[in-house]
Design an enzyme around this catalytic site. Structure first.
Site, PDB file in Angstrom:
ATOM      1  N   GLY A 153       0.842  -1.198   0.000  1.00 55.21           N
ATOM      2  CA  GLY A 153       0.000   0.000   0.000  1.00 55.21           C
ATOM      3  C   GLY A 153       0.876   1.247   0.000  1.00 55.21           C
ATOM      4  O   GLY A 153       0.439   2.320  -0.378  1.00 55.21           O
ATOM      5  N   ASP A 190       2.278   0.489 -12.809  1.00 55.08           N
ATOM      6  CA  ASP A 190       3.231   1.264 -13.614  1.00 55.08           C
ATOM      7  C   ASP A 190       3.655   2.535 -12.885  1.00 55.08           C
ATOM      8  O   ASP A 190       4.808   2.936 -12.952  1.00 55.08           O
ATOM      9  CB  ASP A 190       2.687   1.565 -15.021  1.00 55.08           C
ATOM     10  CG  ASP A 190       1.273   2.133 -15.040  1.00 55.08           C
ATOM     11  OD1 ASP A 190       0.606   2.152 -13.983  1.00 55.08           O
ATOM     12  OD2 ASP A 190       0.826   2.546 -16.124  1.00 55.08           O
ATOM     13  N   LYS A 211      -7.311   0.886 -17.724  1.00 51.15           N
ATOM     14  CA  LYS A 211      -7.861   0.949 -16.375  1.00 51.15           C
ATOM     15  C   LYS A 211      -9.389   0.949 -16.477  1.00 51.15           C
ATOM     16  O   LYS A 211      -9.957   1.699 -17.271  1.00 51.15           O
ATOM     17  CB  LYS A 211      -7.371   2.245 -15.710  1.00 51.15           C
ATOM     18  CG  LYS A 211      -7.470   2.298 -14.211  1.00 51.15           C
ATOM     19  CD  LYS A 211      -6.612   3.464 -13.702  1.00 51.15           C
ATOM     20  CE  LYS A 211      -6.680   3.613 -12.190  1.00 51.15           C
ATOM     21  NZ  LYS A 211      -5.670   4.574 -11.699  1.00 51.15           N
ATOM     22  N   GLU A 263      19.821   0.616   0.902  1.00 49.10           N
ATOM     23  CA  GLU A 263      19.256   0.291   2.222  1.00 49.10           C
ATOM     24  C   GLU A 263      17.787  -0.106   2.125  1.00 49.10           C
ATOM     25  O   GLU A 263      17.304  -0.917   2.923  1.00 49.10           O
ATOM     26  CB  GLU A 263      19.435   1.473   3.186  1.00 49.10           C
ATOM     27  CG  GLU A 263      20.890   1.809   3.504  1.00 49.10           C
ATOM     28  CD  GLU A 263      21.568   2.658   2.435  1.00 49.10           C
ATOM     29  OE1 GLU A 263      20.879   3.140   1.510  1.00 49.10           O
ATOM     30  OE2 GLU A 263      22.803   2.830   2.510  1.00 49.10           O
ATOM     31  N   HIS A 314      27.797   3.483  14.195  1.00 47.75           N
ATOM     32  CA  HIS A 314      28.292   4.850  13.972  1.00 47.75           C
ATOM     33  C   HIS A 314      27.273   5.899  14.382  1.00 47.75           C
ATOM     34  O   HIS A 314      27.010   6.856  13.662  1.00 47.75           O
ATOM     35  CB  HIS A 314      28.687   5.034  12.503  1.00 47.75           C
ATOM     36  CG  HIS A 314      29.895   4.232  12.123  1.00 47.75           C
ATOM     37  ND1 HIS A 314      29.858   2.857  12.055  1.00 47.75           N
ATOM     38  CD2 HIS A 314      31.158   4.592  11.812  1.00 47.75           C
ATOM     39  CE1 HIS A 314      31.051   2.414  11.716  1.00 47.75           C
ATOM     40  NE2 HIS A 314      31.853   3.435  11.567  1.00 47.75           N
ATOM     41  N   ARG A 339      30.761   3.462  17.452  1.00 47.38           N
ATOM     42  CA  ARG A 339      31.975   3.293  16.664  1.00 47.38           C
ATOM     43  C   ARG A 339      33.198   3.101  17.559  1.00 47.38           C
ATOM     44  O   ARG A 339      34.035   2.235  17.304  1.00 47.38           O
ATOM     45  CB  ARG A 339      32.191   4.530  15.782  1.00 47.38           C
ATOM     46  CG  ARG A 339      33.412   4.426  14.892  1.00 47.38           C
ATOM     47  CD  ARG A 339      33.631   5.692  14.073  1.00 47.38           C
ATOM     48  NE  ARG A 339      34.645   5.465  13.066  1.00 47.38           N
ATOM     49  CZ  ARG A 339      35.954   5.441  13.289  1.00 47.38           C
ATOM     50  NH1 ARG A 339      36.397   5.646  14.506  1.00 47.38           N
ATOM     51  NH2 ARG A 339      36.812   5.211  12.315  1.00 47.38           N
TER      52      ARG A 339
END
Lengths: 571, 571
Positions: A76, A108, A199, A315, A364, A422
């Protein structure tokens, strides 16, 4: 989807836990009415339930969530289903050698999300031949036309460049769809089908028209008539083959431990602990965002290369892959710099809606990283990750504690976050001291205490040093290690506040949503009206040696001492 | 970079504010030593300053920030420099018709970030012929080899498919670089040069070797010798042409206003206000993430199409473009659903380091959106956006107030966030009531008040309704509209708490880092030890009517009344 359900999908709706089932992920989660209609056609739900769509208490929510047993993950927030599916496909292919397939229906519009291209890149690189994406190219987003409308050439070229098998078809041509699925499941790489559709196809009032997104039809009866009248369509979905067994051996390895006084960074302890739990628990897997030599996830990679996944500097894809893997019972630990986990915040937010078992480690953190400067300093991670439903936020203060907390994360089912430092700091606790989610540890305590110092991680060291300085001035200070920031040990905080009458919190984090506000909330809820001083990072930090930055931020031992003196004088 | 500085860049280092200057963005911010060395060669800084690199107090930080006058934006979180540069290029080309060029140095590792491909997509779509990216393809990331190493074919094909002019060259061949720049700046579209290089080229001890990233050389003297010995290289950078004037007309338009009692959604008021400030302030621009018909940014688009930017479903690129535009003095308002702004959290975090003037609006917050379900509900936005350095977080409770706060955001320089509500709620304030950043409004107050109710947005309505119910039970309740969550009106809160002796906060947000903890922090800092009840969303919400979801979350009027009764009985 009709062709998929009738001829390609292998899924036992009576046994969603069957590990040989294919997966079907609706990356375009707003197509939930289609998904639920498919469940109805497959006999998994009935008409009565179907009509509870979006009602309070119904599992058929506006967007799919795993409250429905055949749904793996909540979607969603666009651009997440495909990267999560990459994780499912990686787990099935690399860890389990399963023959299942992962089918993903994408929109899309969502191809504008970079996370989709992280997924194309990663799946192509891993040559995941069990992953098949169908893109519903209907030309219209919520607000209007998409960037490319029905011209799929640019998207197709990019997918091909990422190493995918690519087809462009008419999404209303059943024979073309059938042929495309046959090719896709036979491909030796991930496959994508760009299916050009209209659509609202078949209903003249809305077909290929703008401003109809997410709106009920003005005349539903006419639409039903146009679509062939009320029918009770049903489809028989083929069952999966027998699950293939696989085995990963565990080995009895001793828990890593460190000598009290030794200087060890908690990030190093994370690496050691991760490698250890990988040995004793075959379900543990690790992912890293191309900084494994900083987070020390590389220590896991060295011991368990088959269960380590290098996600490069992506990430979002890293967290998404972890979410995908946990749908198959794996226990994923995903690590990067804490600052860079903020890149995947929407994925963590959605993982909570997915009720996912996701373990994150951010290294860190804070100004104490020193010369690399503010872009590398996580200073908002406690706030943002506390504000995730049912999350756990841990911030170890020494290496032995870090090891125990990593193991606690392994055993905890849910979203948990470990904040590592760190810098090497002195080991404070013995290897057999025990620490748990929701706990705290009182390191200094006497009946004469007139103030409590609360720290965690790097600031616990500053609190201990401040307590030493204060002792020299005749002020006895209690010191609490608040290593579990969420859930928090309210009882210990309330007792200390009541007994000592004043409290100073110290954190290497912005003042908002961190340790100080956590403690303020606990005290306010309890109606404990002592003076609280909340030391946190003030000002925009720069580069410099850690000690200079802690001092400039106002969170070193000297500032703790000054805060205590302010409180003392104020009384 | 040497070729760029000597023959292509047009920049007056004595006048960084010159609007005709080219821009140079180091998307690979960790190449800061190269950037600072270029400044030295160009005569902008001296040797003495260069040697302060990464020292405390030096503007030459580990990664570049705008503390340096020739740096537009902070980089160091990879994958941000190129999307920000798209914003700079859009502003220069579309708004200012300037002839400047935007040069961006990218790393190959950061091409794994999806945000880079959002930028390729957007710049190609906009055919930004003033944007030139140079990718330093040195094959090695921090931890080891990149996914594609020196094979640039996949990256080149994707960039070409996005509509860019693409070249692949030997990054150590000066003639090839020169030719590539000449072609790139003559192209009728954005241009990218994939330059294959050896990391640490020319120094045998490190050249093309792993595990050398970010580490000092073992023998710097030998390296200097190998590179030709100590020299004082200087380069004369050509000045830009005269700036071209441009003009955007303002028109005196009346501030939108609404009748007290009328039902208006604050998101609608945002749209009206945005269109209005677009008329009175030529510097206002707006961006939206393909939901302008929900956030109502479309009302700005209708009035000011030349200053509206459709960023499609790419929130990272949207926020990055806004950050880019503000480097040229524009006042960008970027909007999406509040939940989806979480996608761009790392960009907002970095914008704070850039000292950027960035205005965000998140609509559809909280469980009160109703049937669309939790994926669409922002429930962590207050926490995450409060935890941004020096940010402002506003949460209007009615339409007239929303208009004034949008105008306050226009005038405020910094990062500000407006949280708007999907549902239409009654207009509470007159059009001439005034509201400011850092303010609050007490709506009910008497000398008999025994409790204070604190709400904002949708929960203020619930607080007012609860106060009515409580009045019927003989309990006088003060009601505070805490529309400015950060900075917060501490004086009003402390006074109310002290005078009424009890307080209930109510928010359509998780308990962590929101209104309740803000208030708890204020009271704890002041040592005000009253009983505080903090009502916030508990449990994982589903779909349903707004009223049912507010009740299920425990934040409707009935729950406020119950909380007051709990406190009253407890006393």
């Amino acid at each position: 989807m009709a062709v998929l359900f009738s001829d390609y999908l292998r899924y036992d709706f009576d046994a969603p836990q069957n590990s040989a089932n294919d997966h079907l992920v609706f990356s375009k989660g707003h197509a939930s009415p289609l998904l639920y209609a498919l469940y109805k056609a497959a006999g998994a739900i009935d008409d009565e339930e179907l009509l509870t769509f979006r009602e309070f208490g119904s599992r058929l929510q506006g967007h799919p969530t795993p409250e429905i047993p055949w749904v793996d993950v909540a979607t969603g927030s666009l651009g997440q289903g495909l990267p999560i599916s990459v994780g499912i496909a990686l787990a099935a292919d690399r860890l389990e050698r399963s023959d299942l397939r992962v089918w993903v229906l994408c929109g899309d519009s969502e191809l504008a999300e970079g996370s989709m291209w992280e997924a194309f890149e990663q799946a192509g690189h891993a040559q995941l031949d069990n992953l098949i994406a169908i893109v519903d190219v209907n030309r219209l987003g919520q607000r209007g036309p998409t960037m490319h409308e029905w011209d799929t050439s640019s998207l197709a070229a990019r997918a091909a460049a990422c190493g995918w098998d690519v087809q462009e078809i008419d999404g209303h041509d059943l024979a073309a769809i059938d042929a495309a699925y046959a090719q896709a499941q036979g491909a030796d790489r991930p496959a994508v089908i760009f299916a050009r559709t209209k659509k609202g196809s078949g209903v003249a009032a809305v077909e290929d028209k703008e401003n109809q997104h997410g709106k009920p039809l003005a005349d539903p009866d006419a639409a039903i008539e146009e679509l062939g009248g009320i029918r009770s369509l049903s489809v028989s979905v083929q069952s999966p083959p027998e699950p293939k067994p696989f085995e990963i051996a565990t080995t009895a390895v001793e828990r890593p431990s460190y000598e009290v006084g030794e200087k060890v960074a908690t990030r190093g302890a994370y690496g050691d602990a991760l490698a250890w739990i990988g040995s004793i628990d075959e379900k543990v897997v690790a992912l890293d965002g191309e900084v494994g030599n900083s987070t020390y996830a590389e220590r896991f990679a060295a011991k368990h290369p088959d269960r380590f996944f290098e996600m490069y500097i992506a990430e979002q894809q890293m967290v998404a892959a972890a979410v995908g893997m946990q749908t198959r019972g794996w226990k994923p630990f995903a690590s990067s710099f804490g600052a860079f986990l903020s890149r995947a915040y929407d994925f963590v937010r959605m993982a909570a809606i997915s009720n996912a078992d996701l373990k994150l480690c951010g290294s860190h953190v804070g100004v104490s990283i020193g010369p690399d400067g503010p872009s590398q300093m996580a200073l908002e991670d406690i706030a943002s990750l506390r504000a995730v439903f049912d999350s756990v936020v841990l911030y170890p203060s020494d290496a032995n504690q870090a090891v125990q907390l990593v193991d606690a994360m392994r055993e905890h089912r849910g979203i948990s976050y470990l904040r590592t430092t760190r810098e090497a700091t002195p080991v404070l606790y013995g290897p057999d001291d025990s620490f748990k989610i929701g706990g705290s540890r009182t390191l200094r305590s006497s009946g004469d205490d007139t103030v409590t110092l609360v720290g965690a991680g790097i600031t616990l060291r500053e609190c201990l040093s401040a307590a030493d300085q204060l002792a020299g001035k005749g002020i006895a200070a209690r010191v609490i290690d608040l290593y579990s920031v969420k859930p928090v040990d309210a009882d210990a905080l309330i007792a200390a506040a009541t007994e000592t009458g004043a409290m100073v919190t110290v954190e290497d984090h912005w003042p908002e949503g961190g340790i100080g506000e956590t403690v303020a909330g606990v005290l306010a809820d309890a109606g404990v009206g002592i003076k609280l001083e909340r030391l946190a990072v003030t000002g925009r930090p720069g580069s410099g040696p850690p000690a200079a930055l802690l001092a400039a931020a106002g969170i070193d031992a000297d500032h703790v001492v000054a805060a205590v003196e302010r409180i003392t004088n104020a009384r």
